[in-house]
Design an enzyme around this catalytic site. Structure first.
Site, PDB file in Angstrom:
ATOM      1  CD  GLU A   1      -2.473   1.300   2.721  1.00  0.00           C
ATOM      2  OE1 GLU A   1      -3.458   2.055   2.803  1.00  0.00           O
ATOM      3  OE2 GLU A   1      -2.081   0.589   3.675  1.00  0.00           O
TER       4      GLU A   1
ATOM      5  CG  ASP B   1      -6.437   3.645   2.231  1.00  0.00           C
ATOM      6  OD1 ASP B   1      -7.281   4.554   2.070  1.00  0.00           O
ATOM      7  OD2 ASP B   1      -6.168   3.165   3.345  1.00  0.00           O
TER       8      ASP B   1
ATOM      9  CD  GLN C   1      -7.250  -0.786   3.933  1.00  0.00           C
ATOM     10  OE1 GLN C   1      -6.368   0.063   3.861  1.00  0.00           O
ATOM     11  NE2 GLN C   1      -7.208  -1.781   4.802  1.00  0.00           N
TER      12      GLN C   1
ATOM     13  CD  GLU D   1      -6.928   1.237   7.211  1.00  0.00           C
ATOM     14  OE1 GLU D   1      -6.089   0.541   7.808  1.00  0.00           O
ATOM     15  OE2 GLU D   1      -6.698   1.788   6.112  1.00  0.00           O
TER      16      GLU D   1
END
Length: 255
Positions: free
Chosen positions: A137, A170, A198, A234
């Site tokens: 990530e 993300d 996410q 998240e």
């Protein structure tokens, strides 16, 4: 109505409760189809596995141990391989199909780059033997200054030609690094390099839909791609977790 599937990140959600109680709390909302969490290693694995099974929600993803530097893959850590062994022990028992391996905080350099590739290759090989996918990530420098893996193009270059590794996209981080979310998300999906998703509002990291990104439009794109995996919620709730779940109501897929 578009219907992406959401996983509750139990490291950030339901923090009003002790960690073992968060599994049932996520299930009881009737809104989540899975859970994920960051670092389960302070909890007894047998108890944790039983708790997850009783809640009835699959575990979508966990993180490998971060060490003291927000990850170890780009650092000269003598215990990197043993940390992956431990992470895979937890992932296998919990039924988690994805393991996020963090890079760590260090200056980019040829040595760090070479070490990162070696470590990720090792982790990917070890994980493939257990049927687990490694995801990496890019993390923005506003949130984690000095994080080694801080750019999507950098990440793609580093995992090139390494089997069993994909990108954790993300939305919170990629928006702050690059923007251009729809094009980048679509391109990753087309290249079969999208490993996990996410979401959190930018820049507050509160509930989706409360920041500068049109998260609903992205959820529609995720459905249209289509993305068969989970989207990890998240974020840090602005108030209690349950009081802030109104954003999720339109996306419930199974009631």
């Amino acid at each position: 109505m578009p219907m992406p599937k959401f996983a509750a990140n139990l490291s950030l959600l339901f923090t009003e409760l002790p960690f073992p109680e968060r599994f049932a709390a996520a299930a009881n909302t009737g809104l989540f189809e899975a859970v994920e969490f960051q670092f389960p290693y302070d909890h007894d694995l047998k108890t944790l596995t039983q708790t997850a099974q009783q809640a009835g929600l699959p575990v979508a993803l966990i993180n490998a141990p971060p060490g003291d530097t927000f990850g170890q893959a780009a650092l000269n850590s003598t215990d990197f391989e043993s940390s992956i062994t431990e992470a895979l022990r937890y992932a296998t028992a919990l039924g988690a199909e994805k393991l996020h391996v963090m890079a760590g905080i260090t200056e980019p350099s040829p040595d760090a780059t070479a070490l990162y590739r070696r470590n990720i290759t090792t982790a990917a090989r070890m994980a493939a033997e257990r049927g687990v996918l490694i995801v990496v990530e890019p993390i923005n420098h506003h949130t984690v200054p000095g994080y080694f893996l801080h750019d999507l193009d950098q990440a793609l270059g580093l995992i090139q030609n390494i089997p069993n590794v994909k990108i954790l996209f993300d939305i919170f981080h990629i928006q702050q690094i690059h923007g251009d979310l729809t094009r980048r998300l679509t391109a990753l999906h087309q290249q079969d390099l999208l490993g996990h998703l996410q979401v959190a509002a930018v820049p507050s990291r509160h509930e989706p839909g409360t920041g500068e990104v049109d998260d609903a439009r992205l959820f529609e794109l995720i459905d249209a791609l289509p993305w068969p995996g989970f989207v990890g919620a998240e974020y840090h709730p602005a108030d209690t977790t349950v009081e802030g779940l109104g954003w999720l109501q339109p996306w419930v897929t199974y009631h």
